[in-house]
Design a protein around this motif. Sequence first.
Motif, PDB file in Angstrom:
ATOM      1  N   TYR A 135     -13.674   0.924 -18.052  1.00 62.00           N
ATOM      2  CA  TYR A 135     -13.713   2.365 -17.812  1.00 62.00           C
ATOM      3  C   TYR A 135     -14.397   3.097 -18.938  1.00 62.00           C
ATOM      4  CZ  TYR A 135     -10.251   3.392 -21.380  1.00 62.00           C
ATOM      5  OH  TYR A 135      -9.597   3.532 -22.563  1.00 62.00           O
ATOM      6  N   ALA A 136     -14.426   2.467 -20.095  1.00 61.67           N
ATOM      7  CA  ALA A 136     -14.817   3.207 -21.286  1.00 61.67           C
ATOM      8  C   ALA A 136     -16.270   3.628 -21.262  1.00 61.67           C
ATOM      9  CB  ALA A 136     -14.539   2.364 -22.513  1.00 61.67           C
ATOM     10  N   GLN A 137     -17.022   3.217 -20.256  1.00 67.00           N
ATOM     11  CA  GLN A 137     -18.406   3.660 -20.222  1.00 67.00           C
ATOM     12  C   GLN A 137     -18.485   5.055 -19.626  1.00 67.00           C
ATOM     13  OE1 GLN A 137     -20.611   1.264 -17.521  1.00 67.00           O
ATOM     14  NE2 GLN A 137     -19.080  -0.294 -17.367  1.00 67.00           N
ATOM     15  N   GLY A 138     -19.227   5.882 -20.291  1.00 63.95           N
ATOM     16  CA  GLY A 138     -19.685   7.100 -19.625  1.00 63.95           C
ATOM     17  C   GLY A 138     -21.027   6.744 -19.051  1.00 63.95           C
ATOM     18  N   LEU A 139     -21.588   7.563 -18.206  1.00 61.56           N
ATOM     19  CA  LEU A 139     -22.900   7.215 -17.709  1.00 61.56           C
ATOM     20  C   LEU A 139     -23.874   7.230 -18.869  1.00 61.56           C
ATOM     21  CD1 LEU A 139     -24.694   6.525 -15.411  1.00 61.56           C
ATOM     22  CD2 LEU A 139     -25.311   8.911 -15.243  1.00 61.56           C
ATOM     23  N   ALA A 140     -24.677   6.207 -18.948  1.00 65.20           N
ATOM     24  CA  ALA A 140     -25.533   6.053 -20.120  1.00 65.20           C
ATOM     25  C   ALA A 140     -26.593   7.125 -20.197  1.00 65.20           C
ATOM     26  CB  ALA A 140     -26.183   4.694 -20.076  1.00 65.20           C
ATOM     27  N   SER A 141     -27.455   7.140 -19.244  1.00 63.65           N
ATOM     28  CA  SER A 141     -28.615   8.027 -19.422  1.00 63.65           C
ATOM     29  C   SER A 141     -28.536   9.175 -18.437  1.00 63.65           C
ATOM     30  CB  SER A 141     -29.904   7.265 -19.196  1.00 63.65           C
ATOM     31  OG  SER A 141     -29.959   6.858 -17.854  1.00 63.65           O
ATOM     32  N   PRO A 142     -28.919  10.317 -18.853  1.00 62.16           N
ATOM     33  CA  PRO A 142     -28.838  11.494 -17.980  1.00 62.16           C
ATOM     34  C   PRO A 142     -30.000  11.587 -17.009  1.00 62.16           C
ATOM     35  CG  PRO A 142     -29.045  12.097 -20.305  1.00 62.16           C
ATOM     36  CD  PRO A 142     -29.401  10.652 -20.161  1.00 62.16           C
TER      37      PRO A 142
END
Lengths: 321, 421
Positions: A3-10
């Motif tokens: 879960y600890a991932q936020g979306l990497a690239s916008p």
Amino acid sequence: PPYAQGLASPQGAMTPGIPIFSPMMPYGTGLTPQPIQSTNSLSILEEQQRQQQQQQQQQQAQQQQQQQQQQAQQQQQQQAVAAVQQSASQQATQAASGQTPQLFHSQTLTTAPLPGTTPLYPSPMTPMTPITPATPASESSGIVPQLQNIVSTVNLGCKLDLKTIALRARNAEYNPKRFAAVIMRIREPRTTALIFSSGKMVCTGAKSEEQSRLAARKYARVVQKLGFPAKFLDFKIQNMVGSCDVKFPIRLEGLVLTHQQFSSYEPELFPGLIYRMIKPRIVLLIFVSGKVVLTGAKVRAEIYEAFENIYPILKGFRKTT
Amino acid sequence: MPGGGQCPDCGSTELVEDSHYSQSQLVCSDCGCVVTEGVLTTTFSDEGNLREVTYSRSTGENDQVSRSQQRGLRRVRDLCRVLQLPSTFEDTAVAYYQQAYRHSGIRAARLQKKEVLVGCCVLITCRQHNWPLTMGTVCALLYADLDVFSGTYMQIVKLLGLDVPSLCLADLVKTYCSSFRLFQASPSVPAKYVEDKEKMLSRTLQLVELADETWLVTGRHPLPVITAATFLAWQSLQPSHRLTCSLARFCKLANVDLPYPASSRLQELLSVLLRMAERLAWLQVLKLDKRSVVKHIGDLLQHRHTLVRKAFRDGTAEMEAGEKELRGRCQGPEQGKEEVASSSLDLPEGKRPASPTPLLPPCMLKPPKRICPPPPVSTVTGDENISDSEIEQYLRTPQEIKDFEKAQAARQAARSVSNPP
């Protein structure tokens, strides 16, 4: 954890119309810590005078300690000159030179009213603490850190046979495949010792320097009774850990912004802020609940000094809603 | 070569310096007689001038980039391209990697650490440009453990003396929310669950800001808070259709992993909103609970600054008030003033809600797990006499030793039986 991932690239999010590095919309007090402001110029002047007096007195104390070193004497001259011409910006640069920084507004924050609200506290015109020539003692926090753990080493002065020790002592464990030392424990003072075959020993778990020394002597006596010519050489305290509670919550994000060169705050990794104080050389773990852990000291006075240094800084981050 | 000797055999003066392989010789060019010979071997001191260039310098390995460093730099560029970062980021990250490689501790590190170092350099670059990249994402892309990553990250920041700004929460909210697959209808997302991105983003930002103000963000991993805020924002935009959807189902619909702490963050956020609702005149009569308060989140957010101030008294001011009491000042007038102020702005006496709760982080609001008694003052000097009986309690009796040895032998025998050679 995944879960600890936020979306990497916008990639999709940042439409061409929105430049990537545009300044954020102002949010108010929430996400960007407010700079600490005092709205009353009179209190700033009083505060300046008090800070100058404090600085001079602290520098005098420092001068007495450092008189043996030539380099320090040069520093004294610089400090004396700086103290006379003290201003807020100079304080900031002095902090950058390695001394523990003092927040300029640490005293006035608690008295400054919020803009736009009816002041619930007495107005800053009436000072909360009497403006007497401030000695360092009157600024002390009144909180004493408790020592929680002492690590010490001693040399027993003879080679040891760990198998014999593990066989003939009740309170010993020895697993050579896991660790190359005997782990021995005694009940009073409640401590643990690592005894190595070279004759060196590490004693941990005591709550005071004297208890650590007594415990180390007891372990040496046990080894003696097991038939080895143990001595008690070079007893040295290697590390002391203390803890205390300032009893108010602390805005860690604000602290890491103003004391960036000393602080490391990574909430993704650890909930506390790691503050590496230079003088004395102590590492402090500061938590949002106001609990502070101090470690890395060789003598008790370093822990006390480090806490007295950090307390005014933490008081500056007592957020008033 | 003329000048000098004569050949002992034929007497000619035509002597030539000629070497036979590595041996220098003086040879008569007429009869071929070897007049003098050089030494075949050289001594250590003779070879002094032959040792000027060390082996490592002669191979040029220090000037070139080693193969593992080349691999690492390639990985850095690849990672930057996968994350679709601007090209300036790539150069910065590569520069950090090269800078790290100059330290012997990094050069000699294990491959696993060098792999993780790639992620650290990219993360530091992103942080310095306020690009919201979380450590979890980097670890997932590198198939690395967060523990290994954290150790290497802290080490490299210290080693290179870098100033790494904190993760920018607002940017993280924008990118994370944008990843939720809720902005278009699809087979898995029914029409009533589809939401407008801008509305959801702005409401989520307001909720995250509220959480930050009420101590729900400090010291915690930022992502679960944002997940909870996104869920509440989405629910509150069409509560009639969406109240039945749970947090887990929401994340599944949106194709996003549900972080484990998100449910407890959700509960904390809801209790903050409930406290605020108690201070809003037209909501006080409604007796809201954690489900029904969602319908009024819009109103609560609109007046959030006032409501937070009213709903929560300053926990630190209360403590300071207590300190002042200790110093002999009367606490009465201040508390009275607070009560009067709140009552004049709110409903009349009878309907005034419970006194405000202190605004403190949740860890300070929970009752302490166990009361630690103050440690007894110890009068140990460290030099006391140690009685023999006390030490003897730690020594085994001869009988015990024999029993222990027997037991050990039996265990060894049992082991060798069970594992036949």
